[in-house]
Enzyme design. Sequence first.
Site, PDB file in Angstrom:
ATOM      1  N   GLU A  16      -9.801   9.365 -21.423  1.00 54.52           N
ATOM      2  CA  GLU A  16     -10.543   8.175 -21.000  1.00 54.52           C
ATOM      3  C   GLU A  16      -9.934   7.515 -19.769  1.00 54.52           C
ATOM      4  O   GLU A  16     -10.652   7.017 -18.894  1.00 54.52           O
ATOM      5  CB  GLU A  16     -10.598   7.155 -22.157  1.00 54.52           C
ATOM      6  N   HIS A 696      -2.586  15.955  -2.230  1.00 56.11           N
ATOM      7  CA  HIS A 696      -2.713  15.087  -3.397  1.00 56.11           C
ATOM      8  C   HIS A 696      -3.142  13.674  -2.998  1.00 56.11           C
ATOM      9  O   HIS A 696      -3.152  12.767  -3.826  1.00 56.11           O
ATOM     10  CB  HIS A 696      -1.398  15.054  -4.168  1.00 56.11           C
TER      11      HIS A 696
END
Length: 756
Positions: A16, A696
Amino acid sequence: MKTSIIGYPRVGSLRELKFASEKYFKGEITASELHRTGAELRAAHWKIQQENRIDYIPSNDFSFYDGLLDTACLLNIVPQRYQALGLSPLETYFAMARGYQGEQGDVKALAMKKWFNTNYHYMVPEIDDSASIRLTGTKLFDEFLEAKQQNIVTKPVLIGAFTLLKLARYTGAKQAEDFVSEAAEAYVNVLKKLNELGAEWIQLDEPQLVTDLSKEDLVLFSKLYARILPAKGNVKVLVQTYFGDVRDGYRELQGLPFDGIGIDFVEGKKSLDLVRQYGFADDKVLFAGVVNGKNIWKNKYKNTLALIGELQGLAKQLVIGSSCSLLHVPYSLKHESKLSADNKSHFSFAEEKLREFAELKAMLDYADPYATETYIHNETLFNGSRYTVNEAVQARTSALTDADFTRLPAFAEREAVQKAKFNLPPLPTTTIGSFPQTADVRANRFSFKKGAVSEEQYKQFNFDKIAECVALQEEIGLDVLVHGEYERNDMVEYFGESLDGFIFTEYAWVQSYGTRCVKPPIVWGDISRSKPMTVEYSAYAKSLTDKPVKGMLTGPVTILNWSFPREDISLKTSALQIALAIREEVLDLEANRIEIIQIDEAALREKLPLRKSDWQAEYLSWAIPAFRLVHSGVQADTQIHTHMCYSQFSDIIRDIDAMDADVITFEASRSDLAIIDAINECGFQTEVGPGVYDIHSPRIPSVDELKQGLNRMLDKIDVAKLWVNPDCGLKTRGVNETWASLRHLVQAAKEVRATL
């Protein structure tokens, strides 16, 4: 008997936090909505620990990105370039983690490194001479009060002052010793605030204590805590170590006025001997890490009860706990619907480990814990068989000789042959392998797994994506191409699914960094290869172009290190089994005219022992040969590449050269090209491609920025040895930023070539 957890997974049982964070990055939800998700997860994590009778429940082990980054922000260690952006505290935090490119400016992210011997990555705090370390943040206290409002008194967790200063990067003349006073004062103020709030304990994580420590290190540690501990007041201070033993600082710990000392009895090879030899102070609580916080196998109660029994005779006050944070294991088995009941009976993820603590606690309440039904059931489980045996694989592994690990001819001769064959320009450009896994790519794979599309439809989609990817690479002018890896969910999981001997989960996600989660395969038996795994797609890509196309494989050490290994055989044996399987794939690629083959060893350093004295005997003596076994059978004109990312390599650079690859690409952009000095010092023979930009981060590097980086490299690396590439695969990046960055990369290489 009381129980303690060092830390708990953050991302939630269904990731989540990952999905909420990524929505926030895209502007799809507000900061308030992201914070709400965080609060819901923290409440759920505290509740499940409370239900399993954990006595010392951690708070502040939750993070939106990284715990060391949280500590830096708490203590005002925020470099000026991020403060100058004028962003909100949360936006500044994410700018440090991910970089920022927008109206307020353009800054790179902080460096990122492996967290000791795990696959978790931490953000490296950056301290310059003007830094002022002081308590300015409130997260630690906010989360303590948040739990308190839910009638849960937690043990706040914070990275300790010694580990913080040792892991930080210093960009000026000052070093760790110059910040002792203000760092100590900052921690004193943390203790004062916790006293005001009524905290009973604080856990200060000091994993740096399990590494090789010099006399200067021990002096630094003692200086810090001699100043910090007098301020503890009513708050009890637990110094928590993990990932090994504290042989270099055990007696110093005993002599300082800590109230508790956390010691790892799983990875700490000498931990029990240290307590036996030197004893344990009666005025301290021993927080004993007896349940493995890294593996996913059930605890063998026979061994753990025996260990606890001995520790009860050695320490007057004892608490049992996890060997490290449960951050390093998946959240829960409860969503796994495809694993067999037999498989699941052997596994214990974070939630199940909580139940193991409850069971150990209950058994220890009995006069004879070995007579309990829980113990008898556990013994029955361990007395059964659980691994799949392949005698042919075992025989083949046992029959290996020195010749199987040696590639001929030697590097210099191969290099000359390959340069003549490929005739690449100076500064050849390439990528690390993967291209963006867009929504349609993931949907195609999901539909195929669910049976909604046929295998033919699934493959045709991938062929179309490969054709598009190859065409775009040719258009922008890359010299060595890749097929894009659209068929792959993960660089390890994909190969695990293609090899015999692995089993897989649906939801066993583990956080690697930030929002990046991986789902490690589980080694369930002897490993073998029954069919080609990558040849079809690589050969198709090769048919579309006259340029070289790299075959893309994951190396045996990385496959093993990013899987959950067996416990009945050595890591060496497992690695050699995997190496033999990947070797077959290498030879098949070569037979299908794939003339450049990249065998990634991104996780080479991951299981490197934390103490240098153990490096050769326990790891490098088999990890490096395992890689050589994979490629030792190819022809001289087949070029072998490998890739390594987000680790510190300088101290093993000679071992990396001994892998005998032809080209090695490194992460380098966040580490300020530090690897290059190490390469020069050791006379590195292998050709190299230090990453010229950070994948990244979503920011797009400019051509000038890339040229500056290349020119810095050329100051120290022979142009004949230098390749140009991003620092890692592009799977997690967006399409537009990927192609824009690569266009800039190619343009920068061309402009620098023109000056040679």
